[in-house]
Design a protein around this motif. Structure first.
Motif, PDB file in Angstrom:
ATOM      1  N   LYS A  24      -3.798  -8.883  -4.081  1.00 47.71           N
ATOM      2  CA  LYS A  24      -3.511  -7.518  -3.637  1.00 47.71           C
ATOM      3  C   LYS A  24      -3.252  -7.516  -2.135  1.00 47.71           C
ATOM      4  O   LYS A  24      -3.985  -8.125  -1.362  1.00 47.71           O
ATOM      5  CB  LYS A  24      -4.667  -6.580  -3.976  1.00 47.71           C
ATOM      6  CG  LYS A  24      -4.374  -5.115  -3.690  1.00 47.71           C
ATOM      7  CD  LYS A  24      -5.495  -4.222  -4.181  1.00 47.71           C
ATOM      8  CE  LYS A  24      -5.231  -2.754  -3.860  1.00 47.71           C
ATOM      9  NZ  LYS A  24      -3.991  -2.257  -4.471  1.00 47.71           N
TER      10      LYS A  24
ATOM     11  N   ILE B  12      -0.666  -8.536 -14.124  1.00 49.39           N
ATOM     12  CA  ILE B  12      -0.066  -7.562 -13.216  1.00 49.39           C
ATOM     13  C   ILE B  12       1.409  -7.374 -13.548  1.00 49.39           C
ATOM     14  O   ILE B  12       2.145  -8.337 -13.716  1.00 49.39           O
ATOM     15  CB  ILE B  12      -0.207  -8.025 -11.749  1.00 49.39           C
ATOM     16  CG1 ILE B  12      -1.680  -8.241 -11.381  1.00 49.39           C
ATOM     17  CG2 ILE B  12       0.441  -7.025 -10.799  1.00 49.39           C
ATOM     18  CD1 ILE B  12      -1.875  -8.987 -10.073  1.00 49.39           C
TER      19      ILE B  12
ATOM     20  N   ASP C   8      -3.213  -4.591 -13.502  1.00 48.30           N
ATOM     21  CA  ASP C   8      -2.565  -3.414 -12.920  1.00 48.30           C
ATOM     22  C   ASP C   8      -1.133  -3.327 -13.419  1.00 48.30           C
ATOM     23  O   ASP C   8      -0.513  -4.338 -13.782  1.00 48.30           O
ATOM     24  CB  ASP C   8      -2.582  -3.496 -11.391  1.00 48.30           C
ATOM     25  CG  ASP C   8      -2.355  -2.143 -10.728  1.00 48.30           C
ATOM     26  OD1 ASP C   8      -2.238  -1.131 -11.441  1.00 48.30           O
ATOM     27  OD2 ASP C   8      -2.298  -2.102  -9.473  1.00 48.30           O
TER      28      ASP C   8
END
Length: 456
Positions: free
Chosen positions: A295, A159, A101
């Protein structure tokens, strides 16, 4: 930061056969802090920062090393491996979702586009606004940061988080020559400079100064057991300090929590629902991923009075066999530990008038001036900023120098009314020598038979 991801992954591939697990965290930041005391700027710190660390797991033990030079990451990876090889332990990581991400937190005005002079002008305006009545001293702290951090793991997570955070804090001291009284307030958010630019700075500062002045005329608070109503701020402090810390899984493992054996048991009244929500974007404790690449989400800690969750890191979740909650936090150069984020009591459906209407002799406590908690013994003591006598459902005498103390479980079970309002504070929490931005709060809360301390 994107340009460095390939380097980080290359280093992890080189050492993957030597370790059981490894991850790299790295970041570049632009940060400013300004302190004004009594109309004088005392300190301005601003600059760019670069830091990276590598963490490796081998034979159940961590090896950890950090550097300010990305080109030395491969070199320090050997040091981390050497450390882990010299140790042995029982660490097993809870399984984690593999994530790729790239996220940027919301902002309207980039901090980097605002000059130091503009920041100083805002602080000066706040100082001027707060110097009212009998205020004799003020301290204003401003901090901001734009940081771009990367997390890459040997499991495949990749990430990047580009975040922006601003905080503004005011303390005002008033004196009449005999008494001294304090008041404070804060503004902030995980956003851009608009958080403070769009705020009514004049009203914010004036109210804090006026309240400090009014406290000089307040009466000494009584002592004893009363039905009380705690405001949003004091409710949040209680939830954070007395409950939030007590459910941090590392303290559970250390046996330093009154709640260590209370999972799936009643710990509070049926109307008590408590959450820690690091995914809540309007909270000062917001972050999209924790420092282990987990997350974040809304975690319910207490449901209808029953303890249903601890807050965990991968290590503590692995040891306790509990779900991951995304609560591993630290600066890049520090080892991750379990930390809260935005911790609060869920609102109910009562108005403030309904909370106090049935109280014939009680106390309304507002604000917080700090305190202490012993999570192992399950006891706490917090100092409120001010209080009011509740007499036959109405607010009467104004009190100063008042505290709330008690047993965590008794207090949770004494909750018998919850307001419909909601507010989160802006602040920082210290633990294990580390500091993390957090939000805590909730609604107005009625608690029966609470212990109030005063000087009268």
């Amino acid at each position: 930061m994107e340009e460095n991801i390939d380097l980080f992954e290359k280093i992890l591939r080189k050492i993957e056969d030597e370790v059981d697990y490894a991850d790299i965290r790295a970041g570049k930041g632009n940060n400013t802090s300004i302190i004004m005391k009594d109309n004088q700027i005392q300190e301005i710190n601003t600059g760019l920062s670069t830091v990276a660390r590598i963490r490796v797991l081998k034979n159940g033990a961590w090896g950890f090393a950090s550097t300010n030079d990305f080109s030395k990451l491969e070199e320090i990876s050997k040091k981390a491996i050497k450390i882990s090889n010299s140790l042995s332990g029982d660490i097993e990581l809870a399984e984690c979702e593999i994530i790729e991400d790239n996220i940027k937190t919301d902002r309207k005005i980039a901090i980097s586009d605002v000059s130091i002079e503009d920041k100083k002008e805002l602080i000066q305006d706040l100082n001027n606004a707060s110097n009212v009545g009998k205020v004799v001293s003020t301290t204003i702290s401003y901090s901001d940061g734009e940081n771009k951090n990367a997390f890459v793991s040997s499991e495949g997570s990749r990430i990047i988080v580009d975040s922006s955070r601003v905080g503004l804090f005011l303390n005002a001291v008033a004196s009449n020559g005999e008494l001294i009284q304090f008041n404070h307030g804060s503004l902030g958010g995980v956003k851009g400079f608009e958080v403070v630019q769009d705020a009514d700075i004049e009203s914010f500062g004036r109210k804090i100064g006026e309240k400090a002045t009014k406290l000089l005329d307040a009466k000494p608070a009584p002592s004893g057991r009363f039905p009380i109503v705690a405001d949003n701020n004091l409710t949040g402090v209680f939830i954070h300090e007395a409950v939030g810390h007590a459910v941090e899984a590392d303290l559970i493992l250390q046996g330093d929590s009154i709640l260590h054996d209370q999972m799936n048991k009643k710990v509070g009244a049926d109307i008590v629902n408590i959450y820690d929500d690091s995914s809540f974007k309007d909270g000062f404790g917001y972050y999209p991923y924790d420092v282990e690449g987990v997350k974040t989400r809304k975690n319910q800690i207490v449901k209808s009075g029953e303890l249903v969750s601890f807050l965990s890191s991968r290590e503590s979740a692995g040891k306790l066999g509990i779900p991951l909650t995304g609560n591993a936090r630290s600066s890049i150069s520090d080892q991750p530990i379990v930390r809260m984020s935005n911790t609060y009591l869920k609102p109910g459906d009562l108005s403030f008038e309904e909370l106090i209407e049935d109280i014939n002799d009680g106390i309304y406590l507002k604000g917080s001036r700090g305190g202490q908690v012993d999570t192992g013994k399950g006891i706490f003591q917090f100092n409120a900023t001010e209080a009011y006598k509740i007499e036959n459902g109405e607010l009467k005498d104004h009190y100063r120098d008042v505290s709330l103390s008690g047993n965590i479980l008794e207090t949770l079970n004494g909750v018998d009314g919850i307001g419909s309002d909601f507010k989160l504070s802006v602040g920082f929490c210290g633990k294990g020598g580390q500091t993390a931005p957090v939000g805590d709060g909730g609604p107005h809360t009625r608690i029966l038979n609470a212990m109030v301390g005063g000087t009268s």
